[in-house]
Design an enzyme around this catalytic site. Structure first.
Site, PDB file in Angstrom:
ATOM      1  N   HIS A 142      21.692  16.998  18.985  1.00 35.64           N
ATOM      2  CA  HIS A 142      22.952  17.041  19.733  1.00 35.64           C
ATOM      3  C   HIS A 142      23.629  15.680  19.685  1.00 35.64           C
ATOM      4  CE1 HIS A 142      20.359  20.223  21.242  1.00 35.64           C
ATOM      5  NE2 HIS A 142      21.454  20.882  21.561  1.00 35.64           N
ATOM      6  N   LYS A 313      56.822  21.301  17.632  1.00 38.14           N
ATOM      7  CA  LYS A 313      57.802  22.169  16.950  1.00 38.14           C
ATOM      8  C   LYS A 313      58.712  21.411  15.999  1.00 38.14           C
ATOM      9  CE  LYS A 313      57.816  25.697  20.433  1.00 38.14           C
ATOM     10  NZ  LYS A 313      58.567  26.462  21.423  1.00 38.14           N
ATOM     11  N   ASP A 350      61.820  31.547  18.731  1.00 42.84           N
ATOM     12  CA  ASP A 350      62.139  31.242  20.137  1.00 42.84           C
ATOM     13  C   ASP A 350      63.556  31.651  20.473  1.00 42.84           C
ATOM     14  OD1 ASP A 350      60.283  28.126  20.365  1.00 42.84           O
ATOM     15  OD2 ASP A 350      59.764  30.153  20.991  1.00 42.84           O
TER      16      ASP A 350
HETATM   17  P1  NAP Z   1      58.739  20.238  23.611  1.00 47.52           P
HETATM   18  O1  NAP Z   1      59.330  20.402  22.274  1.00 47.52           O
HETATM   19  O2  NAP Z   1      57.609  19.281  23.823  1.00 47.52           O
HETATM   20  O3  NAP Z   1      59.946  19.837  24.629  1.00 47.52           O
HETATM   21  C1  NAP Z   1      59.615  19.529  25.949  1.00 47.52           C
HETATM   22  C2  NAP Z   1      60.935  19.289  26.703  1.00 47.52           C
HETATM   23  O4  NAP Z   1      60.582  19.172  28.054  1.00 47.52           O
HETATM   24  C3  NAP Z   1      61.643  17.986  26.310  1.00 47.52           C
HETATM   25  O5  NAP Z   1      63.034  18.132  26.458  1.00 47.52           O
HETATM   26  C4  NAP Z   1      61.092  17.001  27.352  1.00 47.52           C
HETATM   27  O6  NAP Z   1      62.015  15.970  27.661  1.00 47.52           O
HETATM   28  C5  NAP Z   1      61.020  17.904  28.541  1.00 47.52           C
HETATM   29  N1  NAP Z   1      60.020  17.435  29.494  1.00 47.52           N
HETATM   30  C6  NAP Z   1      58.678  17.496  29.342  1.00 47.52           C
HETATM   31  N2  NAP Z   1      58.091  17.011  30.445  1.00 47.52           N
HETATM   32  C7  NAP Z   1      59.089  16.640  31.309  1.00 47.52           C
HETATM   33  C8  NAP Z   1      59.140  16.067  32.610  1.00 47.52           C
HETATM   34  N3  NAP Z   1      58.028  15.793  33.275  1.00 47.52           N
HETATM   35  N4  NAP Z   1      60.343  15.822  33.181  1.00 47.52           N
HETATM   36  C9  NAP Z   1      61.484  16.138  32.515  1.00 47.52           C
HETATM   37  N5  NAP Z   1      61.521  16.684  31.279  1.00 47.52           N
HETATM   38  C10 NAP Z   1      60.328  16.927  30.689  1.00 47.52           C
HETATM   39  O7  NAP Z   1      58.193  21.654  24.186  1.00 47.52           O
HETATM   40  P2  NAP Z   1      58.768  23.129  23.854  1.00 47.52           P
HETATM   41  O8  NAP Z   1      58.003  23.705  22.729  1.00 47.52           O
HETATM   42  O9  NAP Z   1      60.234  23.043  23.784  1.00 47.52           O
HETATM   43  O10 NAP Z   1      58.333  23.922  25.171  1.00 47.52           O
HETATM   44  C11 NAP Z   1      58.883  23.540  26.395  1.00 47.52           C
HETATM   45  C12 NAP Z   1      58.438  24.534  27.452  1.00 47.52           C
HETATM   46  O11 NAP Z   1      58.927  25.833  27.142  1.00 47.52           O
HETATM   47  C13 NAP Z   1      56.930  24.679  27.528  1.00 47.52           C
HETATM   48  O12 NAP Z   1      56.543  24.868  28.857  1.00 47.52           O
HETATM   49  C14 NAP Z   1      56.632  25.929  26.723  1.00 47.52           C
HETATM   50  O13 NAP Z   1      55.472  26.589  27.165  1.00 47.52           O
HETATM   51  C15 NAP Z   1      57.836  26.764  27.062  1.00 47.52           C
HETATM   52  N6  NAP Z   1      58.146  27.738  26.015  1.00 47.52           N
HETATM   53  C16 NAP Z   1      57.971  29.032  26.313  1.00 47.52           C
HETATM   54  C17 NAP Z   1      58.267  29.986  25.369  1.00 47.52           C
HETATM   55  C18 NAP Z   1      58.109  31.419  25.698  1.00 47.52           C
HETATM   56  O14 NAP Z   1      57.895  32.212  24.771  1.00 47.52           O
HETATM   57  N7  NAP Z   1      58.233  31.784  26.955  1.00 47.52           N
HETATM   58  C19 NAP Z   1      58.723  29.627  24.119  1.00 47.52           C
HETATM   59  C20 NAP Z   1      58.896  28.270  23.864  1.00 47.52           C
HETATM   60  C21 NAP Z   1      58.593  27.308  24.812  1.00 47.52           C
HETATM   61  P3  NAP Z   1      62.023  14.611  26.777  1.00 47.52           P
HETATM   62  O15 NAP Z   1      62.905  14.872  25.597  1.00 47.52           O
HETATM   63  O16 NAP Z   1      62.620  13.585  27.714  1.00 47.52           O
HETATM   64  O17 NAP Z   1      60.594  14.328  26.427  1.00 47.52           O
HETATM   65  C1  DHK Z   2      54.974  29.203  23.345  1.00 45.16           C
HETATM   66  C2  DHK Z   2      56.014  28.807  22.607  1.00 45.16           C
HETATM   67  O1  DHK Z   2      56.493  27.596  22.724  1.00 45.16           O
HETATM   68  C3  DHK Z   2      56.494  29.678  21.521  1.00 45.16           C
HETATM   69  O2  DHK Z   2      57.500  29.075  20.750  1.00 45.16           O
HETATM   70  C4  DHK Z   2      55.327  30.050  20.690  1.00 45.16           C
HETATM   71  C5  DHK Z   2      53.848  29.742  22.581  1.00 45.16           C
HETATM   72  C6  DHK Z   2      54.317  30.765  21.586  1.00 45.16           C
HETATM   73  C7  DHK Z   2      52.748  30.257  23.482  1.00 45.16           C
HETATM   74  O3  DHK Z   2      51.864  30.928  22.963  1.00 45.16           O
HETATM   75  O4  DHK Z   2      52.755  29.903  24.669  1.00 45.16           O
HETATM   76  O5  DHK Z   2      55.708  30.875  19.612  1.00 45.16           O
END
Ligand code: NAP
Ligand code: DHK
Length: 526
Positions: A142, A313, A350
């Site tokens: 390990h 992304k 997205d």
């Molecule tokens: P990302 O590319 O890392 O972008 C994150 C964004 O959030 C940036 O604009 C960042 O601002 C901002 N941010 C992060 N922490 C912050 C804080 N504490 N205070 C203020 N702003 C903050 O991430 P993403 O892929 O776009 O995803 C963002 C969120 O959307 C995640 O929670 C993800 O799970 C969700 N999401 C969900 C789906 C869905 O299918 N429902 C799809 C896509 C994404 P800065 O530019 O200042 O860093």
């Molecule tokens: C969330 C996102 O940010 C999407 O763009 C992915 C991922 C799926 C998730 O599995 O939470 O496609």
């Protein structure tokens, strides 16, 4: 009645045919023998193939009667392990007594015993060649710090093999997910039965893909978190989330690349959907530090398709040989497919997932005949990351007037220039209400578990919005959505987006139509 097949794997009559011989071993750790016996029954019911009796967890231990009881009353084959503290276990006593107990387990009928490589010399000397034919000797090593080079791992396997092991076992620790590749390489080329694990969240692949690469067994716990080593999944998840018995050398590998990533429901969605149509693929959480390094390391066709989330992304664009024009315009990729020539293709689902969910929230399920209900609306996007870019792009394309607010103003400004929008700093957001009837979309990770009490905007400011969307979907109803609803706004959850963005991904992963109703049913239980 139990059927015993030539590999020694016992399976009950009527059990669905297994596509692999890799065993699932449930570690049994308890203060007392009686508690161990209860856990052994749970292990049998859970579907485990054998149990690892971690004798070092017992608070009191009388070797002969206790081992005899544990073996005779266990409903499954037994592996006895008496792990010393100097190898990560709980036994801090006399070494001779420890090794004597392991020999006694062998004598009393244990199916396997585990002896550490560091102790195997002393163990063999005391054995005087009297090794039980029934009992298989696992010799283990390990490393709780790192994962050695392939060469060093190869040398370790050779040393363990030379010690007289029937089964070679080593467990290392992943500092990066790419460490697992070296362990796969050793496993797949091993000429002897081998158990090879990479501990930690970044080592999860090593535990799930054992059947694909020829591992002898993997460990599955009886309860979430009740692990005997970091990163172990439950027996339940191995069997019912990852379809473990159906995995084999030709199983295609899929996963969600992110950091953090454990919150993602993608494995739940895709694995159940794969199983529903008998698609030979498995989808896992992939905790990735450097996406380019991940793809350089896992470049085989077997690594077939990926979702991509925080914070990769944008970096994903540079990993793809070909990028869908919409993803290129957005500047973010959330779906990556490996083409038959091995090169990567990137696209963005997205934007369609979010925009279609928001449009449906505005107009109900009856699509408007006069274009998008977003046309002309003032659409405020919080965030300028992957999701933010996709939604800003989509809203603009649907004719909305877009405003982007972001913690890093410069990124808001850059995105605003690209899509033709206004830019705000996050601080200006609460006082921004030139109109009522606005639409708000949170695309930051604010409010995502575990920080569920956080929200990107004051409740007071929400009264100016007629619809609020949150991309965050863990939890389903975020504080933002709860306060928006209390303020009278329509809400659209990130779960709606998650389902919608998965349709195209599933179709690209499998070549099959997305099981939309199944997706909705799976996520309705969440
Ligand atoms: P990302 O590319 O890392 O972008 C994150 C964004 O959030 C940036 O604009 C960042 O601002 C901002 N941010 C992060 N922490 C912050 C804080 N504490 N205070 C203020 N702003 C903050 O991430 P993403 O892929 O776009 O995803 C963002 C969120 O959307 C995640 O929670 C993800 O799970 C969700 N999401 C969900 C789906 C869905 O299918 N429902 C799809 C896509 C994404 P800065 O530019 O200042 O860093
Ligand atoms: C969330 C996102 O940010 C999407 O763009 C992915 C991922 C799926 C998730 O599995 O939470 O496609």
């Amino acid at each position: 009645m139990e059927l015993v097949v030539d590999s020694g794997v016992k399976k009950m009559e009527g059990e669905a045919m297994r596509k692999n011989q890799t065993l699932i071993c449930a570690p049994i750790m308890a203060d007392s023998v009686d508690q161990m016996l209860i856990l052994m029954q749970k292990a049998k019911i859970s579907g485990a193939d054998l149990v690892e009796v971690r004798v070092d967890s017992l608070k009191s231990f009388n070797p002969r009667p206790d081992i005899d009881t544990l073996i005779k009353q266990c409903p499954l084959p037994t592996l006895f392990t008496y792990r010393p503290t100097w190898e990560g276990g709980q036994y801090a006593g006399d070494e001779k007594s420890r090794l004597d107990a392991l020999r006694l387990a062998m004598e009393l009928g244990a199916d396997y015993i585990d002896v550490e490589l560091k102790a195997i010399g002393e163990f063999n000397n005391a054995l005087h060649g009297n090794k039980s034919a029934k009992c298989k000797l696992i010799v283990s090593s390990h490393n709780y710090e790192s994962t050695p080079s392939a060469e060093d791992l190869g040398n370790l396997v050779a040393r363990i093999q030379a010690s007289g092991a029937d089964i070679v076992k080593f467990a290392t620790t992943a500092q990066d997910i790419t460490d697992v590749a070296r362990v796969f390489q050793i496993t797949v080329h091993s000429q002897v039965p081998i158990i090879a694990m990479v501990m930690g969240e970044k080592g999860l692949m090593s535990r799930i893909l054992c059947p694909k690469f020829g591992g002898y067994l993997t460990f599955g716990t009886l309860e979430v978190g009740k692990v005997s080593a970091p990163g172990q999944p439950t027996v339940e998840d191995l069997l019912n989330l990852y379809n473990f018995r159906q995995l084999g050398p030709d199983t295609k590998i899929f996963g969600i690349i992110g950091k953090p990533v454990s919150h993602s429901k993608s494995p739940l969605l895709y694995n159940e959907s794969f199983r529903s149509v008998g698609f030979n693929g498995v989808f896992m959480h992939l905790l990735v530090d450097d996406i380019a390094n991940f793809f350089r390391t896992y470049s085989s066709l077997d690594f077939a398709g990926f979702s991509c989330t925080i914070p990769h992304k944008e970096a994903a664009l540079d990993c793809c040989a070909e990028i869908d024009p919409t993803a290129k315009a957005i500047g973010a990729v959330n779906c990556i497919i490996r083409r038959p020539d091995g090169k990567l293709f990137g696209c963005n689902t997205d934007y369609i997932g979010a925009i279609s969910a928001i449009e449906e929230g505005l107009q109900g399920s009856q699509p408007s005949i006069s274009g998008s209900p977003l046309a002309g609306k003032l659409f405020v996007v919080i965030g300028a990351g992957g999701a933010g870019k996709a939604i800003a792009y989509g809203a603009k394309e649907k004719g909305a007037r877009v405003v982007i607010a972001n913690r890093t103003y410069e990124r808001a400004r850059e995105l605003a220039i690209v899509v033709g929008a206004e830019a705000l700093s996050l601080d200006e957001l609460s006082n921004f209400h030139p109109e009522n009837d606005m639409i708000l979309a949170n695309t930051t990770s604010i409010g995502m578990q575990p920080k569920v009490d956080d929200t990107p905007i004051s409740k007071e400011a929400l009264k100016h919005y007629s619809l609020v969307f949150d991309a965050v979907y863990t939890p389903k109803i975020t504080r933002l959505l709860r306060e928006a609803q209390e303020s009278g706004a329509k809400i659209v959850t990130g779960v709606e987006m998650f389902i919608g963005q998965a349709y195209e991904q599933y179709e690209r992963f499998t070549g099959l139509p997305a099981p939309k109703e199944l997706f909705k049913n799976i996520m309705s239980t969440y």
